[in-house]
Design an enzyme around this catalytic site. Structure first.
Site, PDB file in Angstrom:
ATOM      1  N   PHE A  90      17.645 -81.753  26.425  1.00  0.00           N
ATOM      2  CA  PHE A  90      16.647 -82.991  26.290  1.00  0.00           C
ATOM      3  C   PHE A  90      15.535 -82.633  26.209  1.00  0.00           C
ATOM      4  O   PHE A  90      14.968 -81.758  27.364  1.00  0.00           O
ATOM      5  CB  PHE A  90      17.254 -84.152  27.278  1.00  0.00           C
ATOM      6  CG  PHE A  90      16.643 -85.268  27.085  1.00  0.00           C
ATOM      7  CD1 PHE A  90      16.838 -86.026  25.811  1.00  0.00           C
ATOM      8  CD2 PHE A  90      15.604 -85.997  27.897  1.00  0.00           C
ATOM      9  CE1 PHE A  90      16.176 -87.491  25.436  1.00  0.00           C
ATOM     10  CE2 PHE A  90      15.002 -87.028  27.445  1.00  0.00           C
ATOM     11  CZ  PHE A  90      15.526 -87.831  26.509  1.00  0.00           C
ATOM     12  N   ASP A 161      17.054 -77.902  36.423  1.00  0.00           N
ATOM     13  CA  ASP A 161      17.238 -79.224  36.089  1.00  0.00           C
ATOM     14  C   ASP A 161      18.881 -79.545  35.944  1.00  0.00           C
ATOM     15  O   ASP A 161      19.545 -79.499  35.270  1.00  0.00           O
ATOM     16  CB  ASP A 161      16.917 -79.216  34.416  1.00  0.00           C
ATOM     17  CG  ASP A 161      16.957 -80.529  33.821  1.00  0.00           C
ATOM     18  OD1 ASP A 161      17.581 -81.571  34.346  1.00  0.00           O
ATOM     19  OD2 ASP A 161      16.408 -80.583  32.826  1.00  0.00           O
ATOM     20  N   HIS A 164      22.286 -83.614  34.705  1.00  0.00           N
ATOM     21  CA  HIS A 164      23.554 -83.875  34.508  1.00  0.00           C
ATOM     22  C   HIS A 164      24.544 -83.546  35.674  1.00  0.00           C
ATOM     23  O   HIS A 164      25.813 -83.702  35.603  1.00  0.00           O
ATOM     24  CB  HIS A 164      24.098 -83.082  33.371  1.00  0.00           C
ATOM     25  CG  HIS A 164      23.238 -83.347  32.324  1.00  0.00           C
ATOM     26  ND1 HIS A 164      23.413 -82.634  31.038  1.00  0.00           N
ATOM     27  CD2 HIS A 164      22.239 -84.371  31.946  1.00  0.00           C
ATOM     28  CE1 HIS A 164      22.504 -82.950  29.931  1.00  0.00           C
ATOM     29  NE2 HIS A 164      21.804 -84.088  30.519  1.00  0.00           N
ATOM     30  N   GLN A 187      18.630 -92.138  35.393  1.00  0.00           N
ATOM     31  CA  GLN A 187      18.265 -93.113  33.975  1.00  0.00           C
ATOM     32  C   GLN A 187      19.585 -93.633  33.835  1.00  0.00           C
ATOM     33  O   GLN A 187      20.844 -93.488  34.619  1.00  0.00           O
ATOM     34  CB  GLN A 187      18.161 -92.125  32.881  1.00  0.00           C
ATOM     35  CG  GLN A 187      17.979 -92.629  31.637  1.00  0.00           C
ATOM     36  CD  GLN A 187      19.153 -92.615  30.930  1.00  0.00           C
ATOM     37  OE1 GLN A 187      20.236 -91.957  31.263  1.00  0.00           O
ATOM     38  NE2 GLN A 187      19.385 -93.702  29.871  1.00  0.00           N
ATOM     39  N   LYS A 190      23.297 -91.838  33.525  1.00  0.00           N
ATOM     40  CA  LYS A 190      23.473 -90.920  34.286  1.00  0.00           C
ATOM     41  C   LYS A 190      24.636 -91.279  35.367  1.00  0.00           C
ATOM     42  O   LYS A 190      25.047 -92.262  35.339  1.00  0.00           O
ATOM     43  CB  LYS A 190      22.449 -90.375  35.189  1.00  0.00           C
ATOM     44  CG  LYS A 190      21.180 -89.566  34.147  1.00  0.00           C
ATOM     45  CD  LYS A 190      21.628 -88.685  33.598  1.00  0.00           C
ATOM     46  CE  LYS A 190      20.762 -88.010  32.693  1.00  0.00           C
ATOM     47  NZ  LYS A 190      19.831 -88.732  31.730  1.00  0.00           N
ATOM     48  N   ARG A 219      -2.010 -88.712  48.749  1.00  0.00           N
ATOM     49  CA  ARG A 219      -2.334 -89.541  50.024  1.00  0.00           C
ATOM     50  C   ARG A 219      -1.379 -89.372  51.043  1.00  0.00           C
ATOM     51  O   ARG A 219      -0.299 -89.448  50.748  1.00  0.00           O
ATOM     52  CB  ARG A 219      -2.420 -90.817  49.477  1.00  0.00           C
ATOM     53  CG  ARG A 219      -2.963 -91.825  50.824  1.00  0.00           C
ATOM     54  CD  ARG A 219      -3.153 -93.302  50.446  1.00  0.00           C
ATOM     55  NE  ARG A 219      -3.876 -94.079  51.648  1.00  0.00           N
ATOM     56  CZ  ARG A 219      -3.981 -95.360  51.351  1.00  0.00           C
ATOM     57  NH1 ARG A 219      -3.383 -96.168  50.287  1.00  0.00           N
ATOM     58  NH2 ARG A 219      -4.605 -95.950  52.198  1.00  0.00           N
ATOM     59  N   TYR A 226      -8.061 -93.499  52.960  1.00  0.00           N
ATOM     60  CA  TYR A 226      -8.196 -92.839  51.653  1.00  0.00           C
ATOM     61  C   TYR A 226      -8.577 -91.292  51.360  1.00  0.00           C
ATOM     62  O   TYR A 226      -9.596 -91.087  50.737  1.00  0.00           O
ATOM     63  CB  TYR A 226      -9.092 -93.721  50.861  1.00  0.00           C
ATOM     64  CG  TYR A 226      -8.730 -95.302  50.819  1.00  0.00           C
ATOM     65  CD1 TYR A 226      -7.514 -95.696  50.179  1.00  0.00           C
ATOM     66  CD2 TYR A 226      -9.259 -95.945  51.449  1.00  0.00           C
ATOM     67  CE1 TYR A 226      -7.194 -96.833  49.978  1.00  0.00           C
ATOM     68  CE2 TYR A 226      -8.996 -97.409  51.418  1.00  0.00           C
ATOM     69  CZ  TYR A 226      -7.881 -97.891  50.877  1.00  0.00           C
ATOM     70  OH  TYR A 226      -7.499 -99.209  50.649  1.00  0.00           O
ATOM     71  N   ARG A 236       5.919 -92.734  42.936  1.00  0.00           N
ATOM     72  CA  ARG A 236       6.911 -93.269  44.170  1.00  0.00           C
ATOM     73  C   ARG A 236       7.902 -94.143  43.527  1.00  0.00           C
ATOM     74  O   ARG A 236       7.719 -95.059  42.952  1.00  0.00           O
ATOM     75  CB  ARG A 236       6.074 -94.209  45.124  1.00  0.00           C
ATOM     76  CG  ARG A 236       4.928 -93.409  45.843  1.00  0.00           C
ATOM     77  CD  ARG A 236       4.148 -94.245  47.005  1.00  0.00           C
ATOM     78  NE  ARG A 236       3.484 -95.039  46.451  1.00  0.00           N
ATOM     79  CZ  ARG A 236       2.126 -95.114  46.229  1.00  0.00           C
ATOM     80  NH1 ARG A 236       1.521 -94.172  46.389  1.00  0.00           N
ATOM     81  NH2 ARG A 236       1.513 -95.996  45.622  1.00  0.00           N
TER      82      ARG A 236
END
Length: 388
Positions: A90, A161, A164, A187, A190, A219, A226, A236
């Site tokens: 993909f 990767d 799958h 996703q 999946k 951060r 900051y 996140r």
């Protein structure tokens, strides 16, 4: 040619959920803590996902594509770097590197497993190579023995990767115990899903700390002034997604058991259909979660394959065309493209060229059906081929 209307098969719906997911969402809603920095669902999911995969550290992120992009950045795969990627995958596998300015080097895959060919990887390594990205295609793990040896020999790290491959094992070892980073996707289609989402397994504490910083705009966790220590972005995961995924993780092993039981049956029956060649298996991958049920019809060509996919969908079988070679997409050439041509890559990747036009995959919910349905799936494939 069959003149009667095709039988319409029905398989379990996807995503699967029950009161476990519903209660998890309500638990999070009622907590009033919907952000990972103030809540505990993401932290709990990371701990549980790492434990399930034999990893020291896990980091949950927004998508599987972001998981790849984040760890490639941690690995130093920026402008001037090269990343070796299978040509049959993909497009996220390549785009994650290209968005960082790294040049993707596509290489061919094994004709049996559809995973990256270690010999092709070896031939593609240069002094600029910063990562080798094996894609565990459809849950079948790439040749991790050969790739780990090659990584140790050359010093080029692996990035699995594993979009799958949730819960997969190699020689009895889970992916997080294989000594390299692994990136996952959640996703909608999946094996575990929250609609979107991703995660990274990291064997090294320093890499985990840097990945956390870069996924949170640089951060630190306890920062109130900051002090952004690194470049980065906001990758996140939110608390609702993590709550869903904790429930999804709880059903992964049982679903994998069902798919593992049904794939050998379906593969044998598919192989009996004229012209059908199922994806092969490597016995060293002794736990395959089977994200897809993949097969080839050599020589079918893209147009007839499209008709085959439509005929299967008409019969209730959730079928899809196989991935297009990444170098045969406009997206691949938009940025950080290698200094070569489509024709040159096609000559170097004959297996990928064939798969791009003759591979079909069925959604894993087919394998969550009953054993009695497996002959009906194979019959549907044979009948549809005769029709198209």
């Amino acid at each position: 040619m069959h003149l009667k209307a095709p039988q319409k098969l029905e398989f379990p719906a996807w995503p699967q959920f029950d009161s476990t997911e519903r209660e998890a969402l309500l638990r999070t809603l009622d907590s009033g803590r919907w952000w990972r920095i103030t809540g505990d669902e993401v932290v709990s999911f990371e701990r549980e996902f790492a434990q399930a995969h034999g990893a020291r550290h896990a980091l949950a992120v927004t998508t599987g594509t972001h998981a790849l992009e984040l760890v490639l950045e941690v690995m130093g795969a920026g402008p001037g770097a090269e990343v070796i990627v299978p040509a049959f995958t993909f497009i996220s596998s390549s785009q994650a590197a290209q968005r960082l300015g790294a040049v993707v080097v596509p290489v061919d895959v094994d004709p049996d497993t559809y995973c990256v060919d270690p010999a092709a990887v070896r031939a593609a390594i240069t002094e600029r190579t910063r990562a080798i990205m094996p894609v565990h295609m459809a849950g079948q793990l790439a040749d991790m023995d050969a790739l780990r040896a090659l990584s140790a020999e050359t010093g080029v790290p692996l990035l699995q990767d594993a979009a799958h491959a949730h819960g997969a094992r190699w020689r009895g070892e889970p992916l997080g115990a294989l000594g390299s980073i692994a990136a996952f996707s959640f996703q909608n289609g999946k094996l575990m899903t929250a609609g979107e989402g991703g995660a990274v397994l990291l064997p090294d504490g320093d890499q985990h700390e840097e990945a956390f910083l870069r996924h949170a705009c640089g951060r630190p966790l306890a920062d109130r002034a900051y002090h952004h220590r690194t470049a980065g972005s906001n990758f996140r995961m939110n608390e609702f997604s993590a709550a869903l995924l904790r429930a999804q993780l709880g059903r992964l092993q049982q679903q994998t058991d069902v798919r593992e039981r049904h794939w050998p049956v379906l593969a044998r029956l598919l192989a009996e259909a004229p012209g059908v060649v199922p994806q092969g298996t490597d016995p060293r991958c002794d736990r395959n979660p089977h994200y897809m049920a993949m097969f080839q019809v050599p020589g079918i060509g893209e147009e007839r394959r499209a008709r085959l996919v439509d005929a299967l969908v008409e019969r209730g079988v959730p079928a899809f065309a196989g991935f297009r070679a990444i170098y045969r997409t406009a997206a691949f050439w938009e940025r950080s493209a290698p200094d070569t041509t489509v024709d040159a890559l096609a000559r170097a990747c004959p297996v990928t060229e064939a798969l791009s036009s003759d591979c079909v995959w069925l959604h894993h919910r087919v394998l969550l059906g009953t054993e009695e349905q497996m002959p009906l799936v194979a019959e549907a494939v044979a009948d549809a081929l005769e029709e198209v």
